[in-house]
Motif scaffolding. Structure first.
Motif, PDB file in Angstrom:
ATOM      1  N   GLN A  11       4.669  -4.850  -8.740  1.00 31.91           N
ATOM      2  CA  GLN A  11       3.864  -6.047  -8.461  1.00 31.91           C
ATOM      3  C   GLN A  11       4.229  -7.232  -9.351  1.00 31.91           C
ATOM      4  O   GLN A  11       3.607  -8.289  -9.248  1.00 31.91           O
ATOM      5  N   ASN A  49      -8.445  -0.759  -8.365  1.00 27.84           N
ATOM      6  CA  ASN A  49      -9.102  -1.912  -7.736  1.00 27.84           C
ATOM      7  C   ASN A  49      -8.431  -3.217  -8.136  1.00 27.84           C
ATOM      8  O   ASN A  49      -8.188  -4.086  -7.292  1.00 27.84           O
ATOM      9  N   ILE A  50      -8.119  -3.348  -9.404  1.00 28.23           N
ATOM     10  CA  ILE A  50      -7.485  -4.586  -9.893  1.00 28.23           C
ATOM     11  C   ILE A  50      -6.098  -4.758  -9.271  1.00 28.23           C
ATOM     12  O   ILE A  50      -5.708  -5.868  -8.909  1.00 28.23           O
ATOM     13  N   ASP A  52      -5.222  -3.498  -6.481  1.00 30.06           N
ATOM     14  CA  ASP A  52      -5.409  -3.445  -5.030  1.00 30.06           C
ATOM     15  C   ASP A  52      -4.543  -2.350  -4.392  1.00 30.06           C
ATOM     16  O   ASP A  52      -3.822  -2.584  -3.424  1.00 30.06           O
ATOM     17  N   VAL A  53      -4.621  -1.151  -4.982  1.00 32.82           N
ATOM     18  CA  VAL A  53      -3.930   0.016  -4.438  1.00 32.82           C
ATOM     19  C   VAL A  53      -4.910   1.184  -4.395  1.00 32.82           C
ATOM     20  O   VAL A  53      -5.924   1.195  -5.094  1.00 32.82           O
ATOM     21  N   ASP A  54      -4.597   2.161  -3.570  1.00 34.93           N
ATOM     22  CA  ASP A  54      -5.380   3.386  -3.559  1.00 34.93           C
ATOM     23  C   ASP A  54      -5.149   4.107  -4.887  1.00 34.93           C
ATOM     24  O   ASP A  54      -4.031   4.111  -5.406  1.00 34.93           O
TER      25      ASP A  54
END
Length: 70
Positions: A11, A49-50, A52-54
């Motif tokens: 990322q 969550n931060i 944005d992945v499982d």
């Protein structure tokens, strides 16, 4: 074992950025990234969550799905 370091790299994010987001020290995040320590489940969920992945993306699989079919 976790894949936090790999996901951060994918990322284009840094360990410093993550430490600020989860309000943990850089040293703690570095230990997570180098698998010298593992985050608690609640922290791992927060990281997921931060980023944005499982949450499963952050873990190294324990089974190879291809082997199950053999």
């Amino acid at each position: 074992m976790n894949r936090i370091k790999e996901v951060l790299k994918e990322q284009g994010r840094t360990q410093t950025w993550l430490s600020e987001q989860i309000e943990k020290s850089y040293v703690i995040v570095t230990n997570y990234c180098n698998n010298n320590a593992q985050p608690r489940i609640e922290v791992l969920r927060k990281i997921a969550n931060i980023l944005d992945v499982d949450v499963r993306i952050l873990l190294v699989p324990t089974k190879n799905n291809n082997l199950e079919n053999e």
